[in-house]
Design a protein around this motif. Structure first.
Motif, PDB file in Angstrom:
ATOM      1  N   GLN A 140      -3.734   0.078  -3.396  1.00  0.00           N
ATOM      2  CA  GLN A 140      -3.342  -1.153  -2.680  1.00  0.00           C
ATOM      3  C   GLN A 140      -3.109  -2.120  -4.019  1.00  0.00           C
ATOM      4  O   GLN A 140      -3.857  -2.126  -4.776  1.00  0.00           O
ATOM      5  N   VAL A 141      -1.927  -2.701  -4.084  1.00  0.00           N
ATOM      6  CA  VAL A 141      -1.754  -3.606  -5.269  1.00  0.00           C
ATOM      7  C   VAL A 141      -1.472  -5.049  -4.639  1.00  0.00           C
ATOM      8  O   VAL A 141      -0.587  -5.327  -3.715  1.00  0.00           O
ATOM      9  N   HIS A 142      -2.010  -5.996  -5.292  1.00  0.00           N
ATOM     10  CA  HIS A 142      -1.779  -7.489  -4.767  1.00  0.00           C
ATOM     11  C   HIS A 142      -1.036  -7.945  -5.792  1.00  0.00           C
ATOM     12  O   HIS A 142      -1.403  -8.143  -6.925  1.00  0.00           O
ATOM     13  N   TYR A 143       0.399  -8.499  -5.454  1.00  0.00           N
ATOM     14  CA  TYR A 143       1.207  -9.110  -6.415  1.00  0.00           C
ATOM     15  C   TYR A 143       1.030 -10.525  -6.307  1.00  0.00           C
ATOM     16  O   TYR A 143       1.435 -11.223  -5.389  1.00  0.00           O
ATOM     17  N   ALA A 184       0.280  -3.304   8.178  1.00  0.00           N
ATOM     18  CA  ALA A 184      -0.768  -2.607   8.611  1.00  0.00           C
ATOM     19  C   ALA A 184      -1.877  -2.687   7.661  1.00  0.00           C
ATOM     20  O   ALA A 184      -1.720  -2.969   6.444  1.00  0.00           O
ATOM     21  N   GLY A 185      -3.254  -2.440   7.946  1.00  0.00           N
ATOM     22  CA  GLY A 185      -4.289  -2.525   7.071  1.00  0.00           C
ATOM     23  C   GLY A 185      -4.244  -1.230   6.303  1.00  0.00           C
ATOM     24  O   GLY A 185      -3.517  -0.316   6.609  1.00  0.00           O
ATOM     25  N   PRO A 186      -4.919  -1.047   5.076  1.00  0.00           N
ATOM     26  CA  PRO A 186      -5.020   0.074   4.259  1.00  0.00           C
ATOM     27  C   PRO A 186      -5.336   1.273   4.910  1.00  0.00           C
ATOM     28  O   PRO A 186      -4.833   2.397   4.804  1.00  0.00           O
ATOM     29  N   CYS A 187      -6.067   1.425   6.019  1.00  0.00           N
ATOM     30  CA  CYS A 187      -6.719   2.413   6.803  1.00  0.00           C
ATOM     31  C   CYS A 187      -6.879   2.173   8.312  1.00  0.00           C
ATOM     32  O   CYS A 187      -7.050   1.035   8.440  1.00  0.00           O
ATOM     33  N   CYS A 231       0.797  -1.377   0.040  1.00  0.00           N
ATOM     34  CA  CYS A 231       0.104  -0.158   0.040  1.00  0.00           C
ATOM     35  C   CYS A 231       0.835   1.171   0.018  1.00  0.00           C
ATOM     36  O   CYS A 231       1.959   1.350   0.448  1.00  0.00           O
ATOM     37  N   LYS A 232       0.028   2.375  -0.796  1.00  0.00           N
ATOM     38  CA  LYS A 232       0.820   3.709  -0.772  1.00  0.00           C
ATOM     39  C   LYS A 232      -0.006   4.747  -0.507  1.00  0.00           C
ATOM     40  O   LYS A 232      -1.231   4.584  -0.864  1.00  0.00           O
ATOM     41  N   SER A 233       0.365   5.606   0.516  1.00  0.00           N
ATOM     42  CA  SER A 233      -0.907   6.687   0.762  1.00  0.00           C
ATOM     43  C   SER A 233      -0.574   8.041   0.270  1.00  0.00           C
ATOM     44  O   SER A 233       0.595   8.542  -0.007  1.00  0.00           O
ATOM     45  N   VAL A 234      -1.488   9.030  -0.108  1.00  0.00           N
ATOM     46  CA  VAL A 234      -1.397  10.125  -0.657  1.00  0.00           C
ATOM     47  C   VAL A 234      -2.391  11.164   0.232  1.00  0.00           C
ATOM     48  O   VAL A 234      -3.534  10.744   0.326  1.00  0.00           O
ATOM     49  N   LYS A 235      -1.790  12.207   1.086  1.00  0.00           N
ATOM     50  CA  LYS A 235      -2.765  13.217   1.518  1.00  0.00           C
ATOM     51  C   LYS A 235      -3.401  14.139   0.494  1.00  0.00           C
ATOM     52  O   LYS A 235      -2.673  14.621  -0.034  1.00  0.00           O
ATOM     53  N   ILE A 289       5.951   2.802   2.017  1.00  0.00           N
ATOM     54  CA  ILE A 289       5.162   1.632   1.427  1.00  0.00           C
ATOM     55  C   ILE A 289       5.056   0.671   2.581  1.00  0.00           C
ATOM     56  O   ILE A 289       6.221   0.172   3.293  1.00  0.00           O
ATOM     57  N   TRP A 290       4.011  -0.008   2.890  1.00  0.00           N
ATOM     58  CA  TRP A 290       3.833  -0.773   3.682  1.00  0.00           C
ATOM     59  C   TRP A 290       2.914  -2.198   3.220  1.00  0.00           C
ATOM     60  O   TRP A 290       2.214  -2.116   2.197  1.00  0.00           O
ATOM     61  N   ASN A 291       3.189  -3.255   4.159  1.00  0.00           N
ATOM     62  CA  ASN A 291       2.578  -4.415   3.526  1.00  0.00           C
ATOM     63  C   ASN A 291       1.198  -4.290   4.203  1.00  0.00           C
ATOM     64  O   ASN A 291       0.914  -4.399   5.509  1.00  0.00           O
ATOM     65  N   CYS A 292      -0.002  -4.405   3.313  1.00  0.00           N
ATOM     66  CA  CYS A 292      -1.267  -4.364   3.992  1.00  0.00           C
ATOM     67  C   CYS A 292      -2.161  -5.355   3.934  1.00  0.00           C
ATOM     68  O   CYS A 292      -3.251  -5.497   3.460  1.00  0.00           O
TER      69      CYS A 292
END
Length: 442
Positions: free
Chosen positions: A145-148, A103-106, A46-50, A88-91
């Motif tokens: 979120q991208v599932h590889y 962590a979760g996406p949100c 996952c990657k976040s943008v404010k 970038i985190w594992n979600c």
């Protein structure tokens, strides 16, 4: 006329002087992975943008992904993301050392805005419809979120990197209609070499009228057809029906212009065919299955739905016949086409009546309930009349013990169903597939 033109000209001049595009000009927000290198299949990153502005209006989605690498891409709106921007985190559930923090996406305020899979093309919303995001809304952050699925590209000797994600088409001009997404999903399992129905239904309890204009289906390799309906006054109206093996884009709703309001029921069915030699369960990896029906809708005036998901534990624990208000559901009126793959004529019929050890409600030839043209009651009555008193007493005791055993089995089945529901809800929340505040009746 001059009073209208002067502010407009001033807006254009100020925008030009400050180097900003005029507010009505479309802009793009890139939500792309920054050259990641996942090394474990079924990793979720996952990657976040404010969202810096008070209001931004999303009018389109441009995917940037390869279905051979990315199993799916999801866009979440969050009040607070699982990690701050820049990380970038594992979600997902498949934690790995290469994926960074987990962590979760949100952290709070999760809702799904868009989903992509299987080479679906870009999506443009209808005129005057948009997703309203920004600091003055509940969606203050966006998370991609991208599932590889396949990570061979990132391993030696290629040692590649990935930039999968989405580009969002946005504007600063408010739209009259606000968009939202409602997702229906199930848990459950599918025995080998069977056709099974994964079903879900929830009543709308909010005083919000929504207008479904698009739908999307999602399953893995065993899904054959997924269908969704609105039920009002016992009448079933199709929202969408599609073979999930086709590109997983948002398709136009079957019946444009219908609404869903408080008191209506939303229902969906995923028809699965397990061609493998083992049981397949709903889960997070490509070896598992998923049953998802997405409804993209708009409202004529805010707010959108607060409860944006509907979930059931799925087979063998829950079917449409288990919905608490059967009179309102009117199952007898369910369309015969619910399990018909579009383009074909015959429905895929469920054939797992004997597959589950504790679930067999259908009559089968050769057991009590079906004796060709002979009534079962007549055979039983005749057999009882021929019994001597001692044998009859033994039979009564046996029947009493059998009844007690059946009650115990029913209690165990209900406990299993409740435990399955709880575990599935916890798993779905961990994946970010349903909000922490779960709504709707299973």
């Amino acid at each position: 006329m001059a009073s209208v033109m002067i502010p407009l000209l001033l807006s254009v001049m100020v925008s030009g002087l400050l180097g900003h595009p005029p507010p009505w000009k479309e802009q793009q927000i890139n939500m792309l992975m920054p050259g990641v290198k996942p090394t474990v299949p079924d990793t979720y990153l996952c990657k976040s943008v404010k969202m810096e502005d008070d209001h931004t209006y999303i009018t389109g989605f441009i995917p940037n992904a390869d279905a051979n690498i990315a199993h799916h891409v999801l866009l979440y709106g969050c009040e607070e993301p699982g990690a701050e921007p820049g990380r970038i985190w594992n979600c997902g559930e498949m934690a790995s050392s290469s994926a960074g923090p987990h962590a979760g996406p949100c952290r709070t305020g999760l809702n799904i805005l868009y989903a992509w899979a299987m080479e679906a093309p870009r999506l443009s919303l209808p005129p005057d419809v948009s997703f309203n995001v920004g600091q003055a809304t509940s969606t203050k952050y966006l998370v991609v979120q991208v599932h590889y699925k396949n990570v061979s590209k990132f391993l030696p000797p290629e040692n590649g990197e990935d930039h999968s994600g989405l580009t969002l088409v946005t504007t600063q001009v408010p739209s009259q209609k606000q968009a939202g997404v409602y997702i229906m999903s199930t848990g459950g399992s599918l025995p080998s070499h069977t056709v099974e129905y994964f079903e879900v239904a929830c009543e709308m309890t909010e005083d919000v009228e929504i207008f479904p204009f698009a739908f999307r289906t999602h399953a893995h390799s065993l899904g054959r057809v997924i269908s969704g309906y609105r039920i009002r006054d016992g009448v079933w109206t199709e929202i969408g029906r599609k073979d999930p093996r086709l590109p997983e884009m948002f398709y136009n709703a079957t019946n444009q212009g219908i609404s869903v309001r408080r008191g209506d029921i939303l229902a969906a069915r995923c028809t699965m065919h397990d061609t493998t030699d083992h049981t397949v369960s709903i889960g997070a990896t490509q070896k598992d299955e998923m049953c998802n029906f997405y409804i993209m809708y708009y409202v004529n005036k805010p707010p959108t739905l607060q409860v944006d998901s509907c979930f059931s534990p799925g087979p063998p624990y829950w079917y449409w016949k288990d919905y608490p208000d059967q009179e309102k559901l009117n199952l007898d009126a369910a369309p015969d086409t619910a399990s018909v793959i579009p383009g074909t004529n015959s429905p895929l019929k469920r054939n797992v009546s004997q597959a589950y050890a504790f679930e067999s409600s259908e009559e089968v030839e050769g057991v009590p309930g079906r004796f060709n043209d002979v009534l079962a009651d007549d055979i039983i009555d005749q057999a009882i009349e021929e019994l001597d008193p001692q044998s009859l007493l033994y039979l009564v005791q046996e029947l009493a013990e059998e009844e007690e055993w059946q009650q115990q089995q029913q209690q165990q089945q209900e406990a299993q169903r409740q435990e399955m529901l709880l575990r599935e809800r916890q798993r779905q929340m961990a994946l970010g597939q349903i909000p922490a505040l779960y709504g709707g009746r299973p």
